[in-house]
Design a protein around this motif. Structure first.
Motif, PDB file in Angstrom:
ATOM      1  N   GLU A  58       0.828  -1.207   0.000  1.00 52.05           N
ATOM      2  CA  GLU A  58       0.000   0.000   0.000  1.00 52.05           C
ATOM      3  C   GLU A  58       0.860   1.254   0.000  1.00 52.05           C
ATOM      4  N   ASN A  59       1.996   1.189   0.647  1.00 49.23           N
ATOM      5  CA  ASN A  59       2.904   2.337   0.684  1.00 49.23           C
ATOM      6  C   ASN A  59       3.330   2.708  -0.734  1.00 49.23           C
ATOM      7  N   TYR A  60       3.714   1.705  -1.522  1.00 47.14           N
ATOM      8  CA  TYR A  60       4.138   1.965  -2.906  1.00 47.14           C
ATOM      9  C   TYR A  60       2.955   2.401  -3.758  1.00 47.14           C
ATOM     10  N   PHE A  61       1.790   1.767  -3.537  1.00 45.31           N
ATOM     11  CA  PHE A  61       0.602   2.105  -4.325  1.00 45.31           C
ATOM     12  C   PHE A  61       0.202   3.559  -4.106  1.00 45.31           C
ATOM     13  N   PHE A  62       0.213   4.011  -2.857  1.00 48.20           N
ATOM     14  CA  PHE A  62      -0.158   5.399  -2.575  1.00 48.20           C
ATOM     15  C   PHE A  62       0.879   6.375  -3.116  1.00 48.20           C
ATOM     16  N   ALA A  63       2.120   5.938  -3.225  1.00 48.29           N
ATOM     17  CA  ALA A  63       3.153   6.800  -3.807  1.00 48.29           C
ATOM     18  C   ALA A  63       2.901   7.032  -5.300  1.00 48.29           C
ATOM     19  N   LEU A  64       2.186   6.100  -5.933  1.00 49.81           N
ATOM     20  CA  LEU A  64       1.876   6.219  -7.364  1.00 49.81           C
ATOM     21  C   LEU A  64       0.647   7.080  -7.631  1.00 49.81           C
ATOM     22  N   LEU A  65      -0.166   7.316  -6.596  1.00 51.75           N
ATOM     23  CA  LEU A  65      -1.401   8.067  -6.787  1.00 51.75           C
ATOM     24  C   LEU A  65      -1.116   9.564  -6.897  1.00 51.75           C
ATOM     25  N   SER A  66      -1.783  10.188  -7.845  1.00 48.41           N
ATOM     26  CA  SER A  66      -1.594  11.614  -8.087  1.00 48.41           C
ATOM     27  C   SER A  66      -2.751  12.412  -7.488  1.00 48.41           C
ATOM     28  N   LYS A  67      -2.432  13.496  -6.794  1.00 48.14           N
ATOM     29  CA  LYS A  67      -3.470  14.370  -6.239  1.00 48.14           C
ATOM     30  C   LYS A  67      -4.311  14.993  -7.357  1.00 48.14           C
ATOM     31  N   LYS A  68      -3.717  15.103  -8.528  1.00 47.57           N
ATOM     32  CA  LYS A  68      -4.451  15.650  -9.672  1.00 47.57           C
ATOM     33  C   LYS A  68      -5.557  14.698 -10.113  1.00 47.57           C
ATOM     34  N   ASP A  69      -5.252  13.398 -10.101  1.00 49.64           N
ATOM     35  CA  ASP A  69      -6.246  12.390 -10.491  1.00 49.64           C
ATOM     36  C   ASP A  69      -7.230  12.098  -9.370  1.00 49.64           C
ATOM     37  N   PHE A  70      -6.769  12.204  -8.124  1.00 52.75           N
ATOM     38  CA  PHE A  70      -7.613  11.905  -6.960  1.00 52.75           C
ATOM     39  C   PHE A  70      -7.581  13.109  -6.008  1.00 52.75           C
ATOM     40  N   PRO A  71      -8.302  14.183  -6.347  1.00 51.15           N
ATOM     41  CA  PRO A  71      -8.210  15.417  -5.556  1.00 51.15           C
ATOM     42  C   PRO A  71      -8.695  15.271  -4.116  1.00 51.15           C
ATOM     43  N   GLY A  72      -9.613  14.372  -3.864  1.00 55.72           N
ATOM     44  CA  GLY A  72     -10.128  14.203  -2.509  1.00 55.72           C
ATOM     45  C   GLY A  72      -9.482  13.063  -1.751  1.00 55.72           C
ATOM     46  N   LEU A  73      -8.344  12.598  -2.236  1.00 55.03           N
ATOM     47  CA  LEU A  73      -7.700  11.419  -1.652  1.00 55.03           C
ATOM     48  C   LEU A  73      -7.331  11.648  -0.193  1.00 55.03           C
ATOM     49  N   LEU A  74      -7.634  10.658   0.630  1.00 55.71           N
ATOM     50  CA  LEU A  74      -7.292  10.750   2.052  1.00 55.71           C
ATOM     51  C   LEU A  74      -5.941  10.094   2.309  1.00 55.71           C
ATOM     52  N   SER A  75      -5.495  10.136   3.518  1.00 54.70           N
ATOM     53  CA  SER A  75      -4.197   9.555   3.862  1.00 54.70           C
ATOM     54  C   SER A  75      -4.286   8.032   3.857  1.00 54.70           C
ATOM     55  N   ARG A  76      -3.137   7.399   3.809  1.00 54.19           N
ATOM     56  CA  ARG A  76      -3.114   5.934   3.787  1.00 54.19           C
ATOM     57  C   ARG A  76      -3.685   5.364   5.080  1.00 54.19           C
ATOM     58  N   ARG A  77      -3.442   6.004   6.198  1.00 53.77           N
ATOM     59  CA  ARG A  77      -3.990   5.526   7.467  1.00 53.77           C
ATOM     60  C   ARG A  77      -5.510   5.614   7.473  1.00 53.77           C
ATOM     61  N   GLN A  78      -6.064   6.741   6.992  1.00 59.02           N
ATOM     62  CA  GLN A  78      -7.516   6.890   6.917  1.00 59.02           C
ATOM     63  C   GLN A  78      -8.120   5.865   5.956  1.00 59.02           C
ATOM     64  N   TYR A  79      -7.434   5.652   4.837  1.00 58.43           N
ATOM     65  CA  TYR A  79      -7.893   4.669   3.855  1.00 58.43           C
ATOM     66  C   TYR A  79      -7.962   3.270   4.477  1.00 58.43           C
ATOM     67  N   ASN A  80      -6.926   2.897   5.222  1.00 54.93           N
ATOM     68  CA  ASN A  80      -6.905   1.574   5.857  1.00 54.93           C
ATOM     69  C   ASN A  80      -7.999   1.438   6.906  1.00 54.93           C
ATOM     70  N   ASP A  81      -8.170   2.475   7.714  1.00 54.21           N
ATOM     71  CA  ASP A  81      -9.193   2.425   8.758  1.00 54.21           C
ATOM     72  C   ASP A  81     -10.584   2.259   8.165  1.00 54.21           C
ATOM     73  N   ARG A  82     -10.879   3.029   7.148  1.00 52.28           N
ATOM     74  CA  ARG A  82     -12.220   2.970   6.556  1.00 52.28           C
ATOM     75  C   ARG A  82     -12.437   1.691   5.766  1.00 52.28           C
ATOM     76  N   ARG A  83     -11.406   1.195   5.107  1.00 45.81           N
ATOM     77  CA  ARG A  83     -11.575  -0.051   4.360  1.00 45.81           C
ATOM     78  C   ARG A  83     -11.855  -1.216   5.297  1.00 45.81           C
ATOM     79  N   ARG A  84     -11.184  -1.261   6.443  1.00 45.22           N
ATOM     80  CA  ARG A  84     -11.442  -2.337   7.404  1.00 45.22           C
ATOM     81  C   ARG A  84     -12.873  -2.274   7.937  1.00 45.22           C
ATOM     82  N   LYS A  85     -13.382  -1.069   8.131  1.00 37.66           N
ATOM     83  CA  LYS A  85     -14.756  -0.918   8.597  1.00 37.66           C
ATOM     84  C   LYS A  85     -15.773  -1.333   7.531  1.00 37.66           C
ATOM     85  N   LEU A  86     -15.342  -1.364   6.280  1.00 36.22           N
ATOM     86  CA  LEU A  86     -16.235  -1.713   5.167  1.00 36.22           C
ATOM     87  C   LEU A  86     -16.150  -3.187   4.785  1.00 36.22           C
TER      88      LEU A  86
END
Length: 307
Positions: A58-86
Motif C-alpha cells: 500500500e505504501n508503494y501504491f499510494f506513492a503512485l497516486l496523483s493528487k491531480k487524479d484523486f483530488p479528494g484522496l485521504l491519507s493511507r492511514r484513513q484509507y486503511n481504517d475505513r476499508r477495514r470498517k467496510l
C-alpha cells in the motif's frame, strides 16, 4: 493494463451501475476528525483497483497516486481504517455484482487452496489471529504440492464460466469434506425459487457417501467425484465425461488469485486487515468477471477485462 486512474474509473463505473445511485453505501457517513470528500464506494473502488493491478504494498501504491487524479484522496492511514470498517459491505457488494453475472448451466465446481501466512519455519512468530481461537491459524497439508504450511484455507465454489459463487476461510487443518456441510445451505440461499438439480463437481478429497446422500435429498445437489482407489465396489462413482475437464476451471481461478492478485503474499498486521484484503481480492475478481461478460469476452479471462 491502463493507468491507475483509468482502471479506477472503470471499476467505479461498474459499482455505480450495479448498486445504483440510491445505495446506502454512497452516502457519506459522519465521522469524527477532518472531513473527507472521498466516499465509501470510492474507497472500495480504489481497493479493487490496487488488487486487480497486483499491488501488494500500500505504501508503494499510494506513492503512485496523483493528487491531480484523486483530488479528494485521504491519507493511507484513513484509507486503511475505513476499508477495514467496510469489510462486511465489501462482501455484500460482491454478491450484488455476482447476481448480474449470468450462469448458463447449473454446474459448479468446489475446491480449496492454501493461504500461507508466512514461511513454515516462522510459524511460531506469527501473531495474526492468535487471540481468535475460533479461527486461529494452524498447520495444514497441501496434497497438490505435497507440503505442510501454516495459515488458513480458502474454500470456494465457482461456476462453469469461472465466477466464484461463494467462499469461506477456515484454519488450514479444516478438512475439505467438512465444507460440504454448509454448501447445501449456501446454495439454498442463492437459488431462490429455482428447484432444478445442481451438479457439484469435486475432487477425491470430498469423497463422502453420507454428504452425497444428504445434499441430494435436502438440497437437490448431485455431488460428482471420482472414488478413491480403496473405495468399496458398491460405493464407486465417477465424474461424467462431459464434466471431467471442467473441474480444472477452479484451479485456473486459484492460479489467478495467486498470480494476478497475489493472494499468498501477506503484509497485514491484524486478522481483520488480512481478511479485508482477501475479501477485496474476491470482489475485484468478480468485478472483472462482470466486465468481461458485458463486453462479450470469456468470463474467466480476467487479465483482459481492463484492456
Amino acid at each position: 493494463m491502463h493507468s491507475i486512474k483509468s482502471n479506477f474509473d472503470k471499476i467505479l463505473c461498474v459499482l455505480r451501475q450495479v448498486l445504483g445511485e440510491d445505495s446506502p453505501i454512497f452516502k457519506k457517513q459522519v465521522k469524527p476528525g477532518p472531513k473527507t470528500t472521498f466516499s465509501d464506494i470510492e474507497i472500495i473502488a480504489l481497493a479493487c483497483t490496487a488488487e486487480s493491478m497486483g499491488h501488494t504494498s500500500e505504501n508503494y501504491f499510494f506513492a503512485l497516486l496523483s493528487k491531480k487524479d484523486f483530488p479528494g484522496l485521504l491519507s493511507r492511514r484513513q484509507y486503511n481504517d475505513r476499508r477495514r470498517k467496510l469489510k462486511v459491505q465489501i462482501e455484500e457488494v460482491r454478491k450484488q455484482v455476482l447476481s448480474q453475472i449470468v450462469t448458463a448451466q447449473q454446474v459448479f465446481i468446489v475446491d480449496s487452496m492454501p493461504l500461507r501466512l508466512c514461511r513454515f519455519a516462522r510459524k511460531n512468530w506469527v501473531k495474526i489471529g492468535a487471540q481468535h481461537h475460533y479461527i486461529k491459524p494452524n498447520v495444514g497439508y497441501c496434497a497438490s504440492q505435497d507440503e505442510y504450511y501454516f495459515g488458513y484455507k480458502l474454500h470456494a465454489v465457482c461456476s462453469f464460466e469461472g465466477a466464484v459463487q461463494f467462499f469461506d476461510v477456515t484454519p488450514a487443518s479444516y478438512h475439505d469434506v467438512n465444507y460440504l456441510d454448509s454448501i447445501g445451505e449456501r446454495f439454498n440461499e442463492t437459488r431462490k425459487n429455482n428447484k432444478d438439480y445442481i451438479r457439484l463437481i469435486a475432487d477425491k478429497g470430498y469423497t463422502s457417501q453420507s454428504y452425497k446422500k444428504t445434499l441430494k435429498e435436502e438440497s437437490k445437489i448431485s455431488l460428482l467425484y471420482d472414488s478413491k482407489a480403496n473405495a468399496k465396489i458398491e460405493n464407486i462413482s465417477f465424474i461424467p465425461e462431459p464434466y471431467r475437464n471442467k473441474r480444472k476451471r477452479i484451479e485456473t481461478v486459484f492460479s489467478q488469485l495467486a498470480d494476478q492478485f497475489r493472494i499468498q503474499q501477506n503484509y497485514a498486521k491484524t486478522l481483520v486487515a488480512y481478511f479485508t484484503r482477501i475479501w477485496s481480492k474476491l470482489l475485484s475478481m468478480t468485478i472483472l468477471n462482470y466486465i468481461n461478460q458485458k463486453t462479450n469476452k470469456p468470463v474467466s479471462k480476467i487479465k483482459y477485462a481492463l484492456m
